[in-house]
Design a protein around this motif. Structure first.
Motif, PDB file in Angstrom:
ATOM      1  N   ARG A 194       1.067  -1.249  -0.258  1.00 55.35           N
ATOM      2  CA  ARG A 194      -0.352  -0.007  -0.512  1.00 55.35           C
ATOM      3  C   ARG A 194       1.057   1.585  -0.099  1.00 55.35           C
ATOM      4  N   GLY A 195       1.895   1.036   0.608  1.00 52.73           N
ATOM      5  CA  GLY A 195       2.929   2.153   0.685  1.00 52.73           C
ATOM      6  C   GLY A 195       3.558   2.631  -0.535  1.00 52.73           C
ATOM      7  N   HIS A 196       3.610   1.562  -0.899  1.00 50.88           N
ATOM      8  CA  HIS A 196       4.714   1.870  -2.484  1.00 50.88           C
ATOM      9  C   HIS A 196       3.348   2.214  -3.606  1.00 50.88           C
ATOM     10  N   VAL A 197       2.584   2.293  -3.160  1.00 50.71           N
ATOM     11  CA  VAL A 197       1.443   2.586  -4.359  1.00 50.71           C
ATOM     12  C   VAL A 197       0.840   3.753  -4.488  1.00 50.71           C
ATOM     13  N   ASP A 198       0.327   3.792  -3.255  1.00 51.75           N
ATOM     14  CA  ASP A 198       0.381   5.147  -2.792  1.00 51.75           C
ATOM     15  C   ASP A 198       1.251   6.527  -2.552  1.00 51.75           C
ATOM     16  N   ALA A 199       2.695   6.106  -3.072  1.00 52.21           N
ATOM     17  CA  ALA A 199       3.628   7.122  -3.141  1.00 52.21           C
ATOM     18  C   ALA A 199       3.615   7.531  -4.819  1.00 52.21           C
ATOM     19  N   ARG A 200       2.647   6.341  -5.510  1.00 52.21           N
ATOM     20  CA  ARG A 200       3.108   6.242  -6.939  1.00 52.21           C
ATOM     21  C   ARG A 200       1.840   6.866  -7.817  1.00 52.21           C
ATOM     22  N   ARG A 201       0.942   6.455  -6.530  1.00 48.51           N
ATOM     23  CA  ARG A 201      -0.539   6.489  -7.764  1.00 48.51           C
ATOM     24  C   ARG A 201      -1.070   8.070  -7.821  1.00 48.51           C
ATOM     25  N   PRO A 202      -1.816   8.736  -8.320  1.00 52.59           N
ATOM     26  CA  PRO A 202      -2.514   9.914  -8.313  1.00 52.59           C
ATOM     27  C   PRO A 202      -3.241   9.881  -6.664  1.00 52.59           C
ATOM     28  N   ARG A 203      -2.730  11.701  -6.489  1.00 55.31           N
ATOM     29  CA  ARG A 203      -2.502  12.209  -5.667  1.00 55.31           C
ATOM     30  C   ARG A 203      -4.024  12.359  -5.348  1.00 55.31           C
ATOM     31  N   GLU A 204      -5.174  12.557  -6.134  1.00 56.59           N
ATOM     32  CA  GLU A 204      -6.395  12.772  -6.343  1.00 56.59           C
ATOM     33  C   GLU A 204      -7.554  12.120  -6.664  1.00 56.59           C
ATOM     34  N   ALA A 205      -8.157  10.486  -6.785  1.00 59.27           N
ATOM     35  CA  ALA A 205      -9.431  10.562  -8.386  1.00 59.27           C
ATOM     36  C   ALA A 205      -9.999  11.068  -8.542  1.00 59.27           C
ATOM     37  N   VAL A 206     -10.443  12.055  -9.683  1.00 62.12           N
ATOM     38  CA  VAL A 206     -11.285  13.197 -10.279  1.00 62.12           C
ATOM     39  C   VAL A 206     -12.388  12.086 -11.031  1.00 62.12           C
ATOM     40  N   SER A 207     -12.999  12.865 -11.495  1.00 62.68           N
ATOM     41  CA  SER A 207     -14.660  12.583 -11.891  1.00 62.68           C
ATOM     42  C   SER A 207     -14.897  12.135 -13.145  1.00 62.68           C
ATOM     43  N   PRO A 208     -15.395  11.053 -13.727  1.00 67.24           N
ATOM     44  CA  PRO A 208     -14.958  10.850 -14.528  1.00 67.24           C
ATOM     45  C   PRO A 208     -15.739  12.164 -15.489  1.00 67.24           C
ATOM     46  N   GLY A 209     -16.521  13.685 -15.032  1.00 67.76           N
ATOM     47  CA  GLY A 209     -16.510  14.435 -16.158  1.00 67.76           C
ATOM     48  C   GLY A 209     -15.868  15.485 -15.968  1.00 67.76           C
ATOM     49  N   GLN A 210     -14.801  15.060 -14.870  1.00 66.03           N
ATOM     50  CA  GLN A 210     -13.127  15.886 -15.409  1.00 66.03           C
ATOM     51  C   GLN A 210     -12.967  15.321 -16.282  1.00 66.03           C
ATOM     52  N   ALA A 211     -12.659  13.349 -16.074  1.00 63.59           N
ATOM     53  CA  ALA A 211     -11.888  13.457 -17.076  1.00 63.59           C
ATOM     54  C   ALA A 211     -11.980  13.117 -18.300  1.00 63.59           C
ATOM     55  N   ARG A 212     -13.301  13.213 -18.225  1.00 67.02           N
ATOM     56  CA  ARG A 212     -13.823  13.949 -19.842  1.00 67.02           C
ATOM     57  C   ARG A 212     -13.111  14.801 -20.339  1.00 67.02           C
ATOM     58  N   ALA A 213     -13.863  15.940 -19.416  1.00 65.61           N
ATOM     59  CA  ALA A 213     -13.799  17.697 -19.775  1.00 65.61           C
ATOM     60  C   ALA A 213     -12.074  17.764 -20.936  1.00 65.61           C
ATOM     61  N   ALA A 214     -11.078  17.005 -19.937  1.00 68.85           N
ATOM     62  CA  ALA A 214      -9.862  17.117 -20.388  1.00 68.85           C
ATOM     63  C   ALA A 214      -9.628  16.357 -21.611  1.00 68.85           C
ATOM     64  N   LEU A 215      -9.875  15.187 -22.158  1.00 64.44           N
ATOM     65  CA  LEU A 215      -9.914  13.996 -23.186  1.00 64.44           C
ATOM     66  C   LEU A 215     -10.002  14.551 -24.306  1.00 64.44           C
ATOM     67  N   GLU A 216     -11.701  15.627 -24.268  1.00 63.11           N
ATOM     68  CA  GLU A 216     -12.336  16.149 -24.948  1.00 63.11           C
ATOM     69  C   GLU A 216     -11.513  17.637 -25.672  1.00 63.11           C
ATOM     70  N   SER A 217     -10.928  18.045 -24.372  1.00 63.85           N
ATOM     71  CA  SER A 217      -9.935  18.748 -25.189  1.00 63.85           C
ATOM     72  C   SER A 217      -9.166  19.077 -25.945  1.00 63.85           C
ATOM     73  N   PHE A 218      -8.400  17.550 -25.292  1.00 60.07           N
ATOM     74  CA  PHE A 218      -7.097  16.460 -25.912  1.00 60.07           C
ATOM     75  C   PHE A 218      -7.395  16.438 -27.299  1.00 60.07           C
ATOM     76  N   GLN A 219      -8.793  15.488 -27.339  1.00 61.19           N
ATOM     77  CA  GLN A 219      -8.804  15.157 -28.839  1.00 61.19           C
ATOM     78  C   GLN A 219      -9.119  16.366 -30.036  1.00 61.19           C
ATOM     79  N   ARG A 220      -9.754  17.613 -29.557  1.00 60.31           N
ATOM     80  CA  ARG A 220      -9.918  18.451 -30.335  1.00 60.31           C
ATOM     81  C   ARG A 220      -8.421  18.685 -30.552  1.00 60.31           C
ATOM     82  N   ALA A 221      -8.077  19.194 -29.861  1.00 54.73           N
ATOM     83  CA  ALA A 221      -6.589  20.247 -30.126  1.00 54.73           C
ATOM     84  C   ALA A 221      -5.907  18.538 -31.183  1.00 54.73           C
ATOM     85  N   LEU A 222      -5.678  17.281 -30.644  1.00 56.11           N
ATOM     86  CA  LEU A 222      -5.333  16.260 -31.875  1.00 56.11           C
ATOM     87  C   LEU A 222      -6.046  16.304 -32.739  1.00 56.11           C
ATOM     88  N   GLU A 223      -7.175  16.364 -33.006  1.00 53.67           N
ATOM     89  CA  GLU A 223      -7.867  16.810 -34.014  1.00 53.67           C
ATOM     90  C   GLU A 223      -7.462  17.586 -35.107  1.00 53.67           C
TER      91      GLU A 223
END
Length: 298
Positions: free
Chosen positions: A158-187
């Motif tokens: 647990r200590g090993h994983v906690d030191a390397r995992r994201p600091r806090e979980a983001v909501s699916p909506g936040q992840a989708r928003a970032a991904l949509e911006s990335f997708q637009r810029a990539l396309e």
């Protein structure tokens, strides 16, 4: 075994199959190997005297864990000979998996990659304890250690994983928003749009398995990654389409070239920016993107 006993064994196996697959997949990071493990579990299960089994679910999880541990050790040799970076095999999952925060986090690409740095026993203990909430006694029986040893292994993992995992979980909506911006810029081939959504210290890991072109080592830094992506994906003389999807319980992008699946891109998002990009192009790892894989932690 008579027909009645075979039917009873079959019913129990089918009832817990999605759980057993999820256990094997989270331990192995490979759907193909998880399917092989389930075949081995079935062959052992039909030889068991069910009258002696008090808890069929626990017994099946125990067999699955042992077979997965055996498989993990042989996979280690395979990964050492692998060309370039190794990423987990992505699974197309139902949109509601993303709403199950516990399940989505336990099988996210970012966490699965962290689990690759654990020893086989540490990974088994961590997965059974953190994802499936098994007791120390039950885990001890599955991995062949004492409950006290399992408790120590769980703490260390647990200590090993906690030191390397994201600091806090983001909501699916936040992840989708970032991904949509990335997708637009990539396309649109917009370098500034990409830099706006990528964290400065982002890491890109790409897996071509020696079959498809991919960076042999992780690439760090937004500037380098933008050059790599626009110079590679963006300039290829092909019809590239990018579609949102849900992979391993998290928003992701499915890339098609001339209508054929070319790869899938999963992300790690922190503070509304992408800090990790995981690009799987190895064709052998893209076979579970056509239909949803049912998963469960219970």
């Amino acid at each position: 075994m008579d027909d009645q006993a075979t039917n009873a064994a079959t019913d129990a196996f089918v009832a817990h199959r999605n759980l057993l697959f999820t256990v094997a997949y989270e331990m192995l990071g490979s759907a193909a190997d998880a399917e092989d493990v389930l075949q081995e579990v079935w062959l052992r299960w039909v030889k068991v005297d069910l009258a002696q089994v008090h808890d069929e679910r626990a017994y099946l999880v125990r067999i699955t864990t042992r077979q997965s541990l055996n498989r993990l050790r042989t996979m280690k040799r395979r990964k050492e000979a692998y060309v370039g970076s190794w990423l987990p095999e992505p699974l197309l999952t139902a949109p509601d998996v993303a709403e199950d925060v516990e399940l989505a986090e336990s099988m996210s690409m970012a966490l699965m990659l962290v689990l690759e740095t654990l020893s086989p026993t540490e990974r088994a203990v961590f997965v059974l304890r953190e994802a499936f909430d098994l007791g120390y006694d039950e885990i001890a029986a599955a991995v062949g250690k004492s409950p006290a040893a399992v408790r120590q292994i769980a703490h260390r993992a647990r200590g090993h994983v906690d030191a390397r995992r994201p600091r806090e979980a983001v909501s699916p909506g936040q992840a989708r928003a970032a991904l949509e911006s990335f997708q637009r810029a990539l396309e649109t081939g917009d370098p500034q749009g990409l830099l706006d959504v990528l964290a400065p210290d982002i890491v890109l890991v790409s897996d071509g398995g020696g079959v498809k072109q991919a960076a042999l080592r992780p690439i760090t830094g937004a500037d380098k990654i933008v050059r790599y992506m626009l110079g590679g994906i963006g300039k290829a003389d092909v019809a590239l389409t990018v579609d949102p999807t849900v992979v391993n319980g998290s928003p992701a992008l499915l890339l098609r070239v001339d209508g054929e699946i070319d790869g899938v891109m999963a992300v790690r998002v922190e503070d509304a920016r992408i800090t990790g990009l995981y690009y799987v192009r190895n064709p052998q790892k893209l076979t579970h993107l056509e239909s949803e894989t049912p998963l469960t932690l219970r």
